[in-house]
Design an enzyme around this catalytic site. Structure first.
Site, mmCIF file in Angstrom:
data_model
loop_
_atom_site.group_PDB
_atom_site.id
_atom_site.type_symbol
_atom_site.label_atom_id
_atom_site.label_comp_id
_atom_site.label_asym_id
_atom_site.label_seq_id
_atom_site.Cartn_x
_atom_site.Cartn_y
_atom_site.Cartn_z
ATOM 1 N N LYS A 34 50.616 36.695 44.481
ATOM 2 C CA LYS A 34 49.167 36.781 44.324
ATOM 3 C C LYS A 34 48.501 36.914 45.687
ATOM 4 O O LYS A 34 48.703 36.098 46.580
ATOM 5 C CB LYS A 34 48.609 35.544 43.622
ATOM 6 C CG LYS A 34 47.076 35.581 43.443
ATOM 7 C CD LYS A 34 46.540 34.344 42.747
ATOM 8 C CE LYS A 34 46.254 33.206 43.699
ATOM 9 N NZ LYS A 34 45.052 33.426 44.539
ATOM 10 N N ASP A 60 44.102 39.229 42.643
ATOM 11 C CA ASP A 60 43.188 38.234 42.073
ATOM 12 C C ASP A 60 41.817 38.342 42.736
ATOM 13 O O ASP A 60 41.478 37.561 43.631
ATOM 14 C CB ASP A 60 43.775 36.839 42.264
ATOM 15 C CG ASP A 60 42.988 35.772 41.528
ATOM 16 O OD1 ASP A 60 42.314 36.104 40.533
ATOM 17 O OD2 ASP A 60 43.041 34.596 41.953
ATOM 18 N N LYS A 62 38.905 38.623 40.737
ATOM 19 C CA LYS A 62 37.918 38.033 39.816
ATOM 20 C C LYS A 62 36.623 38.860 39.793
ATOM 21 O O LYS A 62 35.531 38.368 40.051
ATOM 22 C CB LYS A 62 37.632 36.575 40.186
ATOM 23 C CG LYS A 62 38.844 35.661 40.093
ATOM 24 C CD LYS A 62 38.472 34.214 40.399
ATOM 25 C CE LYS A 62 39.672 33.291 40.265
ATOM 26 N NZ LYS A 62 40.657 33.487 41.345
ATOM 27 N N ASP A 65 30.435 41.800 37.875
ATOM 28 C CA ASP A 65 29.223 42.522 38.265
ATOM 29 C C ASP A 65 28.772 43.323 37.048
ATOM 30 O O ASP A 65 29.325 43.163 35.958
ATOM 31 C CB ASP A 65 29.515 43.430 39.469
ATOM 32 C CG ASP A 65 28.314 43.585 40.395
ATOM 33 O OD1 ASP A 65 27.237 43.961 39.872
ATOM 34 O OD2 ASP A 65 28.442 43.345 41.606
ATOM 35 N N THR A 122 40.044 26.478 37.107
ATOM 36 C CA THR A 122 40.716 25.185 37.012
ATOM 37 C C THR A 122 40.120 24.137 37.939
ATOM 38 O O THR A 122 40.488 22.968 37.871
ATOM 39 C CB THR A 122 42.221 25.325 37.287
ATOM 40 O OG1 THR A 122 42.419 26.005 38.529
ATOM 41 C CG2 THR A 122 42.907 26.105 36.175
ATOM 42 N N ARG A 213 49.913 26.277 47.158
ATOM 43 C CA ARG A 213 50.183 25.330 48.238
ATOM 44 C C ARG A 213 51.499 24.566 48.110
ATOM 45 O O ARG A 213 52.155 24.329 49.140
ATOM 46 C CB ARG A 213 48.994 24.374 48.372
ATOM 47 C CG ARG A 213 47.809 25.014 49.084
ATOM 48 C CD ARG A 213 46.523 24.223 48.933
ATOM 49 N NE ARG A 213 45.944 24.387 47.608
ATOM 50 C CZ ARG A 213 44.763 23.923 47.246
ATOM 51 N NH1 ARG A 213 44.040 23.211 48.115
ATOM 52 N NH2 ARG A 213 44.294 24.121 46.037
#
Length: 234
Positions: A34, A60, A62, A65, A122, A213
């Site tokens: 990603k 990614d 997102k 608009d 999330t 992470r």
């Protein structure tokens, strides 16, 4: 039902050399990598293409608009040939339909990315949603937006692991469900609020999990990715 599930390694950095090192480390264990807003804004979209290379790309961004702008953006991104591309379901039915049409027009049929509609981030819980005017909680909002995305012809959804089971109950096996906020046992939650372990997400019905992470900040990212892949396969 226990599903076959893949690992997407989230490479959240502004540095192309760092991202490239991570790709080489995780590629044997991850089904995709990603790259998102942080990297694309810092390094540019050609760097996205260069870093991902032959590794399947979860792009990614997102997108959110007006329909025409989202459609044009997708056409502008088509040279990247991502495996998956995200947009916000909260952009509405017309926006998602325009995105799907743009993908059909801009990509060869055998290279069209899976369009994934982000339901509820999330990092948001029921209290945070109430602050935005969504008063009936995360689960209800995820189901509402999930149904809308399916109506628009979107391929799948990005959702918390906690909404996987109700989405499967409501929408069945058709949508591709991609789940961020995954933390192996013992990992720090960070800014994620609705989390599960990899094996819990698999049992709940995810097709892909996104882990960042716990892999990239590990002493040995390759070993961390391999351990998660082994947990998914167990």
């Amino acid at each position: 039902m226990t599903r076959k599930i893949g690992l997407i390694a989230a490479l959240d950095t502004q540095n192309a050399a760092t991202a490239q090192t991570w790709v080489q480390a995780v590629a044997p264990s991850a089904g995709a990598v990603k790259l998102g807003l942080e990297f694309a804004y810092a390094a540019g979209f050609q760097a996205v293409a260069d870093v991902a290379g032959a590794t399947p790309l979860f792009l990614d961004l997102k997108l959110h608009d007006i329909p025409n702008t989202v459609a044009a953006a997708i056409k502008s991104l088509s040279f990247l040939r991502p495996r998956m591309l995200t947009l916000h379901a909260s952009g509405g039915l017309a926006m998602m339909e325009a995105a799907r049409k743009a993908c059909d027009e801009a990509f060869p049929a055998d290279a069209r990315p899976s369009l994934l509609a982000v339901t509820v981030l999330t990092s948001l819980d029921d209290h945070a949603l109430a602050e935005t005017g969504v008063m009936d909680g995360a689960r209800a909002q995820v189901l509402r937006l999930g149904k809308l995305a399916m109506q628009a012809g979107i391929d799948g959804l990005v959702c918390s692991a906690h909404e996987l089971a109700p989405l499967r109950d409501t929408l069945g096996d058709t949508p591709l469900l991609v789940t961020p906020g995954i933390r192996p046992a013992g990992s720090q939650a960070g800014d994620q609020k609705r989390i599960m372990t990899p094996s819990e997400a698999r049992k709940a019905g995810a097709d892909w999990i996104v882990v960042g992470r716990p892999i990239t900040q590990a002493a040995d990212p390759a070993a961390a990715a391999a351990a998660i892949a082994a947990e998914l396969a167990a």
